[in-house]
Design an enzyme around this catalytic site. Sequence first.
Site, PDB file in Angstrom:
ATOM      1  N   CYS A  40       0.819  -1.220   0.000  1.00  0.00           N
ATOM      2  CA  CYS A  40       0.000   0.000   0.000  1.00  0.00           C
ATOM      3  C   CYS A  40       0.849   1.265   0.000  1.00  0.00           C
ATOM      4  O   CYS A  40       0.323   2.363  -0.191  1.00  0.00           O
ATOM      5  CB  CYS A  40      -0.947  -0.007   1.191  1.00  0.00           C
ATOM      6  SG  CYS A  40      -1.691  -1.623   1.485  1.00  0.00           S
ATOM      7  N   ILE A  60     -12.988  -1.719  -1.920  1.00  0.00           N
ATOM      8  CA  ILE A  60     -12.133  -2.154  -3.031  1.00  0.00           C
ATOM      9  C   ILE A  60     -12.306  -1.128  -4.144  1.00  0.00           C
ATOM     10  O   ILE A  60     -13.435  -0.863  -4.580  1.00  0.00           O
ATOM     11  CB  ILE A  60     -12.525  -3.568  -3.485  1.00  0.00           C
ATOM     12  CG1 ILE A  60     -12.247  -4.556  -2.346  1.00  0.00           C
ATOM     13  CG2 ILE A  60     -11.763  -3.975  -4.749  1.00  0.00           C
ATOM     14  CD1 ILE A  60     -12.827  -5.948  -2.587  1.00  0.00           C
ATOM     15  N   HIS A  90      -9.464   3.169  -1.689  1.00  0.00           N
ATOM     16  CA  HIS A  90      -8.060   2.760  -1.537  1.00  0.00           C
ATOM     17  C   HIS A  90      -7.607   1.942  -2.745  1.00  0.00           C
ATOM     18  O   HIS A  90      -7.480   0.724  -2.657  1.00  0.00           O
ATOM     19  CB  HIS A  90      -7.907   1.966  -0.231  1.00  0.00           C
ATOM     20  CG  HIS A  90      -6.523   1.506   0.077  1.00  0.00           C
ATOM     21  ND1 HIS A  90      -5.376   2.150  -0.373  1.00  0.00           N
ATOM     22  CD2 HIS A  90      -6.081   0.451   0.812  1.00  0.00           C
ATOM     23  CE1 HIS A  90      -4.313   1.505   0.071  1.00  0.00           C
ATOM     24  NE2 HIS A  90      -4.704   0.475   0.778  1.00  0.00           N
ATOM     25  N   LYS A 100     -10.960   5.284   3.863  1.00  0.00           N
ATOM     26  CA  LYS A 100     -12.252   4.725   4.235  1.00  0.00           C
ATOM     27  C   LYS A 100     -13.368   5.146   3.278  1.00  0.00           C
ATOM     28  O   LYS A 100     -14.140   4.311   2.824  1.00  0.00           O
ATOM     29  CB  LYS A 100     -12.597   5.164   5.672  1.00  0.00           C
ATOM     30  CG  LYS A 100     -13.992   4.832   6.120  1.00  0.00           C
ATOM     31  CD  LYS A 100     -14.161   3.335   6.308  1.00  0.00           C
ATOM     32  CE  LYS A 100     -15.606   2.891   6.238  1.00  0.00           C
ATOM     33  NZ  LYS A 100     -16.115   2.762   4.859  1.00  0.00           N
TER      34      LYS A 100
END
Lengths: 389, 129
Positions: free
Chosen positions: A85, A211, A335, A331
């Site tokens: 990430c 997702i 992401h 959130k």
Amino acid sequence: MQTVRIAGVGLTHFGVHPERTGRDLFAEAALEAITDASVPRDDVEWVHYGNFMAELAEHQGHQGPLMAESVGLADRPATRHENACTSSGAAFREAVETIRAGSADVVLVGGAERMNNLGTAGATEALAIAADELFEVRAGVTFPGAYALMARAYFAEHGGDRADLAHVAVKNHANATVNEYAQFQREISVEEALDAPMIADPIGMYDACPITDGASAVVLTSESYAREHDVDAPVVVAGSGQGGDALALQDRASLASTPATERAAETAYDDANITVDDVDLTEVHDCFTIAEVLAIEALGFYDEGEGIGAAREEETTRDGPRPVNLSGGLKAKGHPVGATGTGQLVEATRLLRGDHPNSDAVPDATTALTHNAGGTVASAVVHILEVER
Amino acid sequence: MTSGAPVRDSGFDDFLDALADGDGYYLECSNGHGSFPPRRACRVCGETDLEQRTLPSSGTVETFTIVRVPTPQFEGETPYVTAITAFGSVRLTGIVRDVDPDSVERGLTVEPSVERWDDDTRRLTFEPR
Ligand SMILES: [Zn+2]
């Protein structure tokens, strides 16, 4: 050492775009960044690109040149950075170093991730490989499961509960309502968050980032290039830091803290010659609600065990004394893993420049911090941005 | 995923063999840092002279989660409990078997075991003592 300036920024919509290829997503964000910079595309000398899972999602390796080619820069040096990430956070750091070292004056840096074409099970599998295959993935550790292990350890060590975490999600959803690039532009309530299905106890659906498909890009220039070409680039990259830790949670000294973030932050504060109290606004890596709590503690905003109540006490909300994730965070904004690091830098730049829909929450802000974390924070990248008004 | 005969992960599979035989071990440097194979250098201090030590026969669950959304490898097995368990100075991560997921608690005493999942994979598991 050359001072590094942010000349232009670009984002795609973060959301569900399973049909869009990585190269198409990146090109949209990169072309927007080049246009925003008003720098001739031909002046870009180098491309740094962040991506995590394109081998699995698109059967595609060797993405550096592919992404440079997507914006007509096929003959430039181009490298893909993979750090889970933190892929594009690390790419951004390399881009900063490239200019600081005097190796280039104009660098294009960004990231992209295509995830939704994998479906939920496929994306869950792809995300899991950020963990230790032998000691964690084979023991059933998923990405949400890993943060659930940390959340339960945190509650046991410091107290706090799922309602505290729900307030983090509520805050970030509220911030995203005005962000046209965000996956979720809608508010949620604490009750909704608590009533949502469990993914990995104590992590529920509203504790988790969605997702997401998307891309982000930034054009960086040296101070001398900006001056010579009269580039309007009021935001300076004042500090950069990166830290690491054991990949597997079982090998960490504490399961309820993230020292890689502490190391990255210390380096970045020193580099920018500031202290934590100088930071006006912050974008942190809230892949899960507990991750925001761990981040604001490791960055030094709160002592260990004190960050859990920050959102509930409205200290990190839009109008609080220390707003965190005015973009909506991972959130609510989404992401797209490899796009997240530079995505945070795009949001922070616009918040400082005054052209973000939430800039009015921080009209006098001069200093922003971005925090990008990989896996369960086995890697962390922190950047400090300063605007000249 | 892979084709043909399964290829062992040397060090790791030797460790699982030993654990399955009730002879679990870990590695320790002269500074007392513990770790598991495959490992050539201490993960904390880098020391390369690592001694094999006997793994305690039981450990204490430090944290756990009940996984309800799995990877494809665990499809059909949810909900299952994954725990991080402390065995003295080292920790291991495994799946807690023979237990109602909702009854697992921190502090539970468990024994490590190894479960054969398919030709290619074995899993580290914990059973309540
Ligand atoms: Zn050692």
